[in-house]
Scaffold this active site. Structure first.
Site, PDB file in Angstrom:
ATOM      1  N   LYS A  41       0.913  -1.166  -0.093  1.00  0.00           N
ATOM      2  CA  LYS A  41      -0.054   0.044  -0.124  1.00  0.00           C
ATOM      3  C   LYS A  41       0.920   1.274  -0.045  1.00  0.00           C
ATOM      4  O   LYS A  41       1.549   1.601   1.106  1.00  0.00           O
ATOM      5  CB  LYS A  41      -0.841   0.057   1.156  1.00  0.00           C
ATOM      6  CG  LYS A  41      -1.880   1.082   1.191  1.00  0.00           C
ATOM      7  CD  LYS A  41      -2.603   1.348   2.492  1.00  0.00           C
ATOM      8  CE  LYS A  41      -3.351   2.725   2.701  1.00  0.00           C
ATOM      9  NZ  LYS A  41      -3.673   3.082   3.920  1.00  0.00           N
ATOM     10  N   GLY A  91      -8.177   9.528   9.289  1.00  0.00           N
ATOM     11  CA  GLY A  91      -8.466   9.823  10.644  1.00  0.00           C
ATOM     12  C   GLY A  91      -9.515  10.844  11.004  1.00  0.00           C
ATOM     13  O   GLY A  91      -9.791  10.968  12.224  1.00  0.00           O
ATOM     14  N   ALA A 149      -9.599   5.602   3.721  1.00  0.00           N
ATOM     15  CA  ALA A 149      -9.540   6.847   4.714  1.00  0.00           C
ATOM     16  C   ALA A 149     -10.810   7.829   4.802  1.00  0.00           C
ATOM     17  O   ALA A 149     -11.344   8.157   3.910  1.00  0.00           O
ATOM     18  CB  ALA A 149      -8.345   7.826   4.376  1.00  0.00           C
ATOM     19  N   GLY A 150     -11.247   8.053   6.315  1.00  0.00           N
ATOM     20  CA  GLY A 150     -12.074   9.048   6.333  1.00  0.00           C
ATOM     21  C   GLY A 150     -13.536   8.488   6.605  1.00  0.00           C
ATOM     22  O   GLY A 150     -14.572   9.177   7.248  1.00  0.00           O
ATOM     23  N   ASN A 188      -9.387   1.862   9.516  1.00  0.00           N
ATOM     24  CA  ASN A 188      -8.568   1.773  10.766  1.00  0.00           C
ATOM     25  C   ASN A 188      -9.238   2.395  11.987  1.00  0.00           C
ATOM     26  O   ASN A 188      -9.908   1.915  12.836  1.00  0.00           O
ATOM     27  CB  ASN A 188      -7.258   2.089  10.491  1.00  0.00           C
ATOM     28  CG  ASN A 188      -6.335   1.885  11.499  1.00  0.00           C
ATOM     29  OD1 ASN A 188      -4.885   1.791  11.236  1.00  0.00           O
ATOM     30  ND2 ASN A 188      -6.819   1.215  12.509  1.00  0.00           N
ATOM     31  N   THR A 189      -8.962   3.657  11.692  1.00  0.00           N
ATOM     32  CA  THR A 189      -9.486   4.606  13.198  1.00  0.00           C
ATOM     33  C   THR A 189     -10.709   4.324  13.531  1.00  0.00           C
ATOM     34  O   THR A 189     -11.392   4.591  14.590  1.00  0.00           O
ATOM     35  CB  THR A 189      -9.216   6.099  12.655  1.00  0.00           C
ATOM     36  OG1 THR A 189      -7.844   6.159  12.128  1.00  0.00           O
ATOM     37  CG2 THR A 189      -9.511   7.115  13.882  1.00  0.00           C
TER      38      THR A 189
END
Length: 269
Positions: free
Chosen positions: A109, A170, A196-197, A218-219
């Protein structure tokens, strides 16, 4: 459940799950492992910069506790500010893959982020690193802004996917770049992974309903109150969105259309 034939194909690999999970920001190692298990993901991404050089000498590292016969490692170059740094990280990532028994794993990645404040990916550095790594035999999954032209250029170079951000990494802001993401999905001949987001399962569902091929999180999981439970919710959200996309949305109409038409009732009398 989705059709067993509806697999996510990246490079020369096929995956059952369209949800990918990151490994950072978890409060405990146990929480990370449980979340990975409950997500039913096939691909786990790991930041190379956070890992020891030799996993075999590190009995604490949670990567040693994962079943790499069932999971596919996706090393990422997070923290790289230049193309050169990302390239070095990619080669270290392959060494890590070898250590977990995946000698044929050249996935990476690709993240090149020179902006420390907003953490937006560097398009020039990403293109440069991608071109080099592809020549060296890597399967490159580039993290990019939601830029349709950049996505096409990376696809032309030979990238295995494109991974546009939904909103800043994040942030949990959701799909802020909806129009551009739609264009990327419409134009792409390689899988489009939204990265992301995304903050909620409904946002993951929305991304998949648009026709995205997968979602990387992830987050949203790691920083939730119950990461394992959120991982399960995200799994279901991605599955629901994929099923809805395959089923096809009903046509929108300006006027109402009764679900029990009178002409159908009259035929029964």
């Amino acid at each position: 459940m989705t059709n067993n034939l509806d697999k996510l194909k990246i490079g020369n690999k096929s995956f059952n799950s369209r949800l990918m999970l990151g490994t950072g920001k978890y409060r405990t190692t146990q929480s990370a492992i449980a979340s990975i298990e409950d997500s039913n993901c096939d691909i786990v991404t790991v930041a190379i910069r956070r890992l020891p050089v030799n996993l075999k000498n590190d009995n604490i590292n949670f990567l040693n506790k994962l079943d790499w016969n069932k999971l596919w490692l996706l090393p990422n170059t997070a923290g790289s500010q230049t193309a050169e740094e990302a390239i070095r990280m990619a080669f270290l990532g392959h060494e890590l893959a070898c250590q977990v028994g995946q000698e044929d794993n050249f996935f990476v990645k690709l993240e090149v982020i020179s902006d420390p404040k907003y953490l937006l990916p560097d398009p020039i550095g990403t293109l440069k690193a991608a071109e080099f790594l592809i020549r060296k035999g890597f399967t490159v999954l580039p993290y990019i802004n939601a830029d349709p032209m950049l996505a096409l250029h990376l696809e032309d170079l030979g990238c295995a996917t494109v991974m546009p951000l939904a909103s800043p990494i994040g942030s949990g802001q959701g799909l802020n770049n909806l129009a551009n993401i739609k264009i990327i999905i419409e134009n792409a001949s390689v899988p489009v992974i939204i990265d992301a987001g995304i903050g909620t399962p409904s946002e993951a569902t929305q991304a998949m309903e648009l026709g995205a091929d997968g979602v990387l999180l992830n987050t949203a999981v790691a920083q939730s109150k119950n990461p394992s439970q959120m991982a399960s919710a995200m799994r279901l959200g991605v599955q629901a969105g994929r099923l809805a996309y395959l089923a096809g949305r009903m046509e929108k109409k300006y006027y109402a259309d009764a679900s029990s038409p009178l002409e159908q009732i009259s035929k029964l009398i």
